[in-house]
Motif scaffolding. Sequence first.
Motif, PDB file in Angstrom:
ATOM      1  N   GLN A 269       0.824  -1.213   0.000  1.00  0.00           N
ATOM      2  CA  GLN A 269       0.000   0.000   0.000  1.00  0.00           C
ATOM      3  C   GLN A 269       0.859   1.264   0.000  1.00  0.00           C
ATOM      4  N   SER A 270       2.037   1.187   0.627  1.00  0.00           N
ATOM      5  CA  SER A 270       2.926   2.350   0.612  1.00  0.00           C
ATOM      6  C   SER A 270       3.492   2.614  -0.777  1.00  0.00           C
ATOM      7  N   LEU A 271       3.576   1.556  -1.619  1.00  0.00           N
ATOM      8  CA  LEU A 271       4.052   1.747  -2.994  1.00  0.00           C
ATOM      9  C   LEU A 271       2.994   2.427  -3.867  1.00  0.00           C
ATOM     10  N   ARG A 272       1.767   2.356  -3.449  1.00  0.00           N
ATOM     11  CA  ARG A 272       0.673   2.946  -4.232  1.00  0.00           C
ATOM     12  C   ARG A 272       0.617   4.460  -3.952  1.00  0.00           C
ATOM     13  N   CYS A 273       1.655   5.118  -4.426  1.00  0.00           N
ATOM     14  CA  CYS A 273       1.833   6.548  -4.146  1.00  0.00           C
ATOM     15  C   CYS A 273       2.299   7.235  -5.431  1.00  0.00           C
ATOM     16  N   GLU A 274       1.703   8.322  -5.781  1.00  0.00           N
ATOM     17  CA  GLU A 274       2.082   9.041  -7.002  1.00  0.00           C
ATOM     18  C   GLU A 274       3.520   9.532  -6.945  1.00  0.00           C
ATOM     19  N   HIS A 275       3.962   9.947  -5.779  1.00  0.00           N
ATOM     20  CA  HIS A 275       5.320  10.464  -5.646  1.00  0.00           C
ATOM     21  C   HIS A 275       6.357   9.373  -5.936  1.00  0.00           C
ATOM     22  N   LYS A 276       6.127   8.168  -5.402  1.00  0.00           N
ATOM     23  CA  LYS A 276       7.082   7.090  -5.623  1.00  0.00           C
ATOM     24  C   LYS A 276       7.100   6.654  -7.086  1.00  0.00           C
ATOM     25  N   PHE A 277       5.938   6.584  -7.704  1.00  0.00           N
ATOM     26  CA  PHE A 277       5.942   6.199  -9.118  1.00  0.00           C
ATOM     27  C   PHE A 277       6.607   7.278  -9.978  1.00  0.00           C
ATOM     28  N   LYS A 278       6.410   8.521  -9.622  1.00  0.00           N
ATOM     29  CA  LYS A 278       7.045   9.606 -10.374  1.00  0.00           C
ATOM     30  C   LYS A 278       8.556   9.492 -10.314  1.00  0.00           C
ATOM     31  N   ARG A 279       9.075   9.090  -9.154  1.00  0.00           N
ATOM     32  CA  ARG A 279      10.516   8.921  -9.041  1.00  0.00           C
ATOM     33  C   ARG A 279      11.004   7.775  -9.923  1.00  0.00           C
ATOM     34  N   LEU A 280      10.255   6.671  -9.983  1.00  0.00           N
ATOM     35  CA  LEU A 280      10.619   5.577 -10.881  1.00  0.00           C
ATOM     36  C   LEU A 280      10.577   6.020 -12.341  1.00  0.00           C
ATOM     37  N   PHE A 281       9.583   6.789 -12.690  1.00  0.00           N
ATOM     38  CA  PHE A 281       9.444   7.262 -14.067  1.00  0.00           C
ATOM     39  C   PHE A 281      10.615   8.170 -14.445  1.00  0.00           C
ATOM     40  N   GLU A 282      11.032   8.995 -13.533  1.00  0.00           N
ATOM     41  CA  GLU A 282      12.141   9.905 -13.817  1.00  0.00           C
ATOM     42  C   GLU A 282      13.461   9.147 -13.942  1.00  0.00           C
ATOM     43  N   GLU A 283      13.668   8.110 -13.138  1.00  0.00           N
ATOM     44  CA  GLU A 283      14.885   7.308 -13.250  1.00  0.00           C
ATOM     45  C   GLU A 283      14.961   6.612 -14.605  1.00  0.00           C
ATOM     46  N   ALA A 284      13.841   6.101 -15.068  1.00  0.00           N
ATOM     47  CA  ALA A 284      13.824   5.444 -16.374  1.00  0.00           C
ATOM     48  C   ALA A 284      14.103   6.449 -17.491  1.00  0.00           C
ATOM     49  N   GLU A 285      13.516   7.621 -17.433  1.00  0.00           N
ATOM     50  CA  GLU A 285      13.764   8.634 -18.466  1.00  0.00           C
ATOM     51  C   GLU A 285      15.208   9.110 -18.452  1.00  0.00           C
ATOM     52  N   GLN A 286      15.786   9.218 -17.282  1.00  0.00           N
ATOM     53  CA  GLN A 286      17.177   9.647 -17.186  1.00  0.00           C
ATOM     54  C   GLN A 286      18.111   8.636 -17.822  1.00  0.00           C
ATOM     55  N   LYS A 287      17.867   7.340 -17.587  1.00  0.00           N
ATOM     56  CA  LYS A 287      18.722   6.315 -18.190  1.00  0.00           C
ATOM     57  C   LYS A 287      18.536   6.289 -19.699  1.00  0.00           C
ATOM     58  N   LEU A 288      17.336   6.524 -20.185  1.00  0.00           N
ATOM     59  CA  LEU A 288      17.120   6.590 -21.631  1.00  0.00           C
ATOM     60  C   LEU A 288      17.842   7.789 -22.238  1.00  0.00           C
ATOM     61  N   HIS A 289      17.837   8.888 -21.547  1.00  0.00           N
ATOM     62  CA  HIS A 289      18.506  10.089 -22.037  1.00  0.00           C
ATOM     63  C   HIS A 289      20.021   9.881 -22.114  1.00  0.00           C
ATOM     64  N   LEU A 290      20.595   9.176 -21.124  1.00  0.00           N
ATOM     65  CA  LEU A 290      22.035   8.929 -21.142  1.00  0.00           C
ATOM     66  C   LEU A 290      22.436   8.030 -22.305  1.00  0.00           C
ATOM     67  N   ARG A 291      21.559   7.160 -22.738  1.00  0.00           N
ATOM     68  CA  ARG A 291      21.866   6.256 -23.852  1.00  0.00           C
ATOM     69  C   ARG A 291      21.364   6.787 -25.183  1.00  0.00           C
TER      70      ARG A 291
ATOM     71  N   GLU B  96       3.206   9.372 -18.073  1.00  0.00           N
ATOM     72  CA  GLU B  96       3.354   9.035 -16.651  1.00  0.00           C
ATOM     73  C   GLU B  96       2.008   8.663 -16.039  1.00  0.00           C
ATOM     74  N   GLU B  97       0.977   9.392 -16.358  1.00  0.00           N
ATOM     75  CA  GLU B  97      -0.339   9.099 -15.816  1.00  0.00           C
ATOM     76  C   GLU B  97      -0.855   7.755 -16.303  1.00  0.00           C
ATOM     77  N   PHE B  98      -0.613   7.458 -17.573  1.00  0.00           N
ATOM     78  CA  PHE B  98      -1.086   6.194 -18.153  1.00  0.00           C
ATOM     79  C   PHE B  98      -0.426   4.999 -17.463  1.00  0.00           C
ATOM     80  N   TYR B  99       0.875   5.035 -17.349  1.00  0.00           N
ATOM     81  CA  TYR B  99       1.583   3.887 -16.762  1.00  0.00           C
ATOM     82  C   TYR B  99       1.393   3.821 -15.240  1.00  0.00           C
ATOM     83  N   ARG B 100       1.096   4.941 -14.598  1.00  0.00           N
ATOM     84  CA  ARG B 100       0.840   4.915 -13.164  1.00  0.00           C
ATOM     85  C   ARG B 100      -0.424   4.127 -12.854  1.00  0.00           C
ATOM     86  N   VAL B 101      -1.429   4.293 -13.705  1.00  0.00           N
ATOM     87  CA  VAL B 101      -2.680   3.549 -13.499  1.00  0.00           C
ATOM     88  C   VAL B 101      -2.434   2.046 -13.587  1.00  0.00           C
ATOM     89  N   GLU B 102      -1.650   1.626 -14.579  1.00  0.00           N
ATOM     90  CA  GLU B 102      -1.358   0.195 -14.711  1.00  0.00           C
ATOM     91  C   GLU B 102      -0.489  -0.310 -13.562  1.00  0.00           C
TER      92      GLU B 102
END
Length: 748
Positions: free
Chosen positions: A568-590, A623-629
């Motif tokens: 239930q603690s993972l079901r948080c918009e802030h935590k998912f946003k951080r995961l989304f930003e980490e993925a975008e950052q790694k894509l940007h580096l490559r 981000e909103e689309f993948y957060r729902v899933e």
Amino acid sequence: MPRRMDIRNYFSRPGPSTSQTKSTNAANPSSTQTEERQETEISTPPLDIGLQEKQKVTLSSAQVLSKELVSLAAGDTDVPSYSCTANNIPGPVLNHRHKSGEEVPHQPPASCIPVQKLKNKTLIFQSSWYNEFPWLHFHESIGGVLCHTCVRASHQRLSDFARCAEDVFLKSGFSNWKKAIQKFRSHEKSAAHKLSVENLKFHKHQEGISSQLSSQLLHDQHQSRAALIKIITTLKYLAEQGLAIRGHETSEGNFAKLLQLRAEDDKKLKVWLSNKVSYTSVPIQNEILKTMANAVVREICNDVNQMSTQFGLITDGTQDIQGNEQEAVCVQYVDDKLNVHEELLGLYQVSATTGVFLSKMLQDTLISLQLPIQHLRAQTYDGASNMSGKYKGCQAEIKKVQPLALYVHCGAHVTHLIISKAIPNSLFIKNALDNLQELGTLYRSSGKFKHMYLNIHTDDLNTPSPTSLKPICPTRWLTRYAAVKAVLDNYPDVLAALQEAAKELGSTTASRAAGLYKCLSSGECLLGLYGSLPLIQCLENFNKSLQGSKVTVSGMLEAAEVTIKSLQSLRCEHKFKRLFEEAEQKLHLRDLDAIPLPRKKKIPKRLDQGLGFASNYCHDSAEEFYRVEFFSVINAAILNIKEYFTSADLTEYQDLSYGTRSSPNVSSGRSIVTPFTCLPAISCTAERSFSALRRLKTWLRSSMSQQRLNHLMICHVHRDRLATLSPQAIAEEFIRAEDKRRTIFGRF
């Protein structure tokens, strides 16, 4: 009327022990000679004809006791002892001995023997009767004489078939001195007395022959026992370590070679192995293994019956290398200190896996191990329908016999099922894990790709080599997190190796590598790996907490509550946003494409009907689309945990546990605690036994019989218990199995 003697008091005066005699003789040799003369020369009282001087009577060989009675007096266990019955005359051992150490009849002076008083005269015992009838034996507690020869023969069961035996000379005692000579002669001529004399002579002759060979026989038996101990310890070591015993040829196996190696330092063992019968054959190996395994299982069952009484069953099945279905049966019990123990009882090959068949197998196992099914309080299996079925499952069939046996679905299996059912709720996480599985398969199957990946930084000495990739095993519980973590940590190297493999390797491998590069380099796949990582980590931590041997159902339910809170603690918009930003950052580096918003699907005409009222919801961002899933996966995991851990039996367990803690009328004794602590929460002990099965029954050892496999499994799994077994105890049980072995090995 003379008193009737209890035959157990016949030899009522215990003689001096051998050790005491030896110590006295060693301390005073002169006194020894005096005592020997006193024992061989018995002074007689004055005769009734007026003789006043003493006559020295030399004891004849007919008056000497047999060696069995001497051995019994010394506590020799080699001489059989018999129970005290009416026909089998017991008797304590005589304390009157000849100088040779043999026992003789008790013949005191006539003045010590009670007289017979009649109306007009008094009759006394005559000392001359000792000379005429040397078998006379006076017993003080009954005040009469017995036949020493007949009592000896009866005590050694040499006169069981005697006819017309006279009890007066065996039990009650003779004291009618008026008819003494007549009765003595009549008894001496009786068939029972003659049979006793002949049997004692034959028995003594047999002992004489045996004593001539005893020295060499004892020496040979000592060497045979030493060799047998070496054989048992060698087999015990191989069974503990799970090593192969036989090779392609018996003489080339580990057992034969290890014995030969030990024989180089032991000449006696070398001589023994050169014998025609060396007790190292395959049937002998199987018998020794059976003896050791039975001793271990017997110890476990004794602990269950004595310490816990109530117990729980754990069962799980797998297939061996030959495809045979093997069922591992384990037991969980509580010791005196309320510590929980899980022990493997055996591995059983079954021909069917239906619930009815498996329940009968379990009931037969409990009967053979002397574990009463009335004491069964729990049963833990996996969630297969043949085990957990409500009507025809194994747990239902067991409950028909023992309704108190609560069923618990294995918590580790439940966690595995939760992950498997939750992940398909999100398409981008499911596709990412599928691509990860395909990457692991390519890494394992292609040696060229593996070498290319591990040596991707060969030219750059400052950059460390990447870590190994791991596939996601569908049957192993704790492999998903490690596999996802390895790809994310080595993400640039993985893409570089796939890109190089697509150019340089063969067509099939190159096409697989190119397809994997396209999938793994997409933003959706990378986000799926990042999104699955915290979810899998939380559930695998829950799974790992359940894999201890001392986990209880209460602990499992508490861990489930903690896991729900973590999800239930993972079901948080802030935590998912951080995961989304980490993925975008790694894509940007490559320099890879950003995470796109999925294409909007067109509404079918059958739903719109041309009216234009139906409209599809459109997410504002990716981000909103993948957060729902992502949240849908978490919701599915939480619902599955609640569903699996709220079964009828678990609810009944919670009610009983709560009632026990809250009721003021229930004591907190051991009888209340045991049923709850012996309830298994998981079947990990059975799962671990499958690892031992794969170590023992390999392709090279696939011809092993089921009985031998079961015995090796017990010895290998219970190495600690096997180490405490005494090789001498195993050897003694092995020797007792056949009379021929007693002759060869003797006794320890």
